[in-house]
Design an enzyme around this catalytic site. Structure first.
Site, PDB file in Angstrom:
ATOM      1  N   GLN A 103       9.634  -4.708  12.672  1.00 43.10           N
ATOM      2  CA  GLN A 103       9.524  -3.501  11.676  1.00 43.10           C
ATOM      3  C   GLN A 103       9.771  -2.031  12.309  1.00 43.10           C
ATOM      4  O   GLN A 103       9.260  -1.747  13.367  1.00 43.10           O
ATOM      5  CB  GLN A 103       8.169  -3.452  10.938  1.00 43.10           C
ATOM      6  CG  GLN A 103       7.815  -2.283   9.953  1.00 43.10           C
ATOM      7  CD  GLN A 103       8.637  -2.741   8.666  1.00 43.10           C
ATOM      8  OE1 GLN A 103       8.859  -3.731   8.136  1.00 43.10           O
ATOM      9  NE2 GLN A 103       9.565  -1.617   8.115  1.00 43.10           N
ATOM     10  N   LYS A 132       6.314  -8.226   2.470  1.00 37.00           N
ATOM     11  CA  LYS A 132       7.067  -9.166   3.018  1.00 37.00           C
ATOM     12  C   LYS A 132       6.436 -10.589   3.249  1.00 37.00           C
ATOM     13  O   LYS A 132       7.009 -11.387   2.815  1.00 37.00           O
ATOM     14  CB  LYS A 132       7.848  -8.675   4.465  1.00 37.00           C
ATOM     15  CG  LYS A 132       9.006  -7.764   4.265  1.00 37.00           C
ATOM     16  CD  LYS A 132       9.287  -6.967   5.608  1.00 37.00           C
ATOM     17  CE  LYS A 132      10.198  -5.744   5.083  1.00 37.00           C
ATOM     18  NZ  LYS A 132      10.518  -4.861   6.361  1.00 37.00           N
ATOM     19  N   ASP A 168      17.445  -9.027   9.869  1.00 41.47           N
ATOM     20  CA  ASP A 168      17.866  -7.401   9.472  1.00 41.47           C
ATOM     21  C   ASP A 168      19.412  -7.226   9.878  1.00 41.47           C
ATOM     22  O   ASP A 168      19.688  -5.990   9.216  1.00 41.47           O
ATOM     23  CB  ASP A 168      16.862  -6.501  10.320  1.00 41.47           C
ATOM     24  CG  ASP A 168      15.948  -5.845   9.255  1.00 41.47           C
ATOM     25  OD1 ASP A 168      15.845  -5.814   8.220  1.00 41.47           O
ATOM     26  OD2 ASP A 168      14.830  -5.360  10.141  1.00 41.47           O
TER      27      ASP A 168
END
Ligand code: NDP
Length: 297
Positions: free
Chosen positions: A98, A54, A121
């Site tokens: 994460q 990422k 997200d």
């Protein structure tokens, strides 16, 4: 009939190029560099690989990449304090924590502490609600990537029968909402579904997000259907090594489907590309600028 292979790797390149173009314009015309902060708690090896990728791809499209790597003993209070700081930081437009988090941390509490406008997200309860009610939201990256590939494949999805196998909060449910938003007739199947084979055979669009290697055989696929295989499963090979397979039995499904995503090289590469797309979208919204076309739901 052999299906067309939907090349997610190549598609992800075009998405990243579009993102890079928007980033360059934001920098040149507005003096704004979109910024993405990724927070990793603990040493999970798979998560470390994701976070590294990422960060690399964020920099490649010209965005600011900030990484916070915290010990797996980090307290909830310290993590919430970091998120609060990132929420207030004007250089940061997207925040990703994460998952999975270590057991002592409450994932829902942590995710819901992210400013919904920076929740790239799309897991914050406000974004879930906005998506569910058809309002502008941040959309989870994997389903967004699937939607982009389906729109590219079909143009309009209106009136098509879509079956989503899997009802998780991160893939199945938001995928179904997006397909509904594009006027598909949507069925969500799961582990209690009766006669899953017959349900799948009715699908013009079949999205598999289960996590069971090759469980959907070709004879569950309607001839000519578009099959999106979200599953990522590692299985042993004869030589003792392992390989990745999806939730669909590719070898038999490719003979029946009209189009199909492979594993690897299908949905996977689109996920990070959509994270970058969401960060640019969040940056534009935060600054009252027009949203990038073709990068949102
Ligand atoms: P979850 O384990 O959270 O959900 C799996 C879903 O599959 C559940 O709804 C479950 O039903 C359903 N299911 C399980 N067994 C069956 C069965 N025999 N028949 C029908 N349905 C079944 O998984 P995720 O949604 O998080 O992930 C799904 C897959 O997608 C995984 O392989 C994961 O690795 C992959 N993935 C890939 C991503 C990418 O970037 N390409 C990103 C995210 C995930 P029930 O609710 O009834 O238990």
């Amino acid at each position: 009939m052999t299906a067309q292979i939907i090349d997610g790797k190549a598609f992800a390149v075009t998405v990243r190029e579009k993102v890079a173009g928007h980033v360059a314009r934001l920098v040149e015309e507005n003096g704004i560099t979109p910024g993405l902060a990724v927070v990793l708690v603990g040493e999970d090896p798979a998560s470390q690989v994701y976070v590294r990728n990422k960060g690399k791809q964020t920099k490649e499209v010209g965005m600011l990449s900030v990484e916070h790597r915290l010990a797996d003993t980090t307290s909830e209070e310290d993590l919430l304090k970091l998120i609060d700081d990132l929420n207030k930081d004007p250089k940061i437009h997207g925040i990703l924590v994460q998952l999975p988090l270590p057991d002592h941390l409450d994932s829902d509490l942590v995710i819901n502490s992210i400013d919904p406008a920076k929740d790239v997200d799309g897991f914050h309860i406000s974004n879930v609600g906005l998506l569910g009610t058809g309002q502008k939201s941040m959309v989870p990256c994997t389903p967004l990537g699937c939607l982009m590939m389906l729109r590219e494949q079909h143009g309009s999805l209106s009136g098509l029968n879509a079956v989503v196998v899997g009802r998780s909060n991160i893939v199945g449910k938001p995928m179904a909402q997006l397909l509904l938003g594009d006027s598909c007739t949507v069925t969500i199947a799961h582990s209690r579904t009766k006669d899953l084979a017959e349900v799948c055979r009715g699908a013009d669009i079949l999205v598999a997000a289960v996590g069971r290697p090759q469980m959907i055989p070709g004879d569950w696929v309607k001839p000519g259907a578009t099959v999106i295989d979200v599953g990522i499963n590692r299985i042993p090979k004869e030589d003792g090594k392992t390989r990745l397979v999806g939730d669909v039995d590719f070898a038999s499904a490719v003979e029946v489907a009209g189009a199909i995503t492979p594993v690897p090289g299908g949905v996977g590469p689109m996920t990070i590309a959509c994270l970058l797309a969401n960060t640019v979208t969040a940056c534009c919204r935060a600054n009252g600028l027009p949203e990038p076309e073709g990068l949102t739901a």
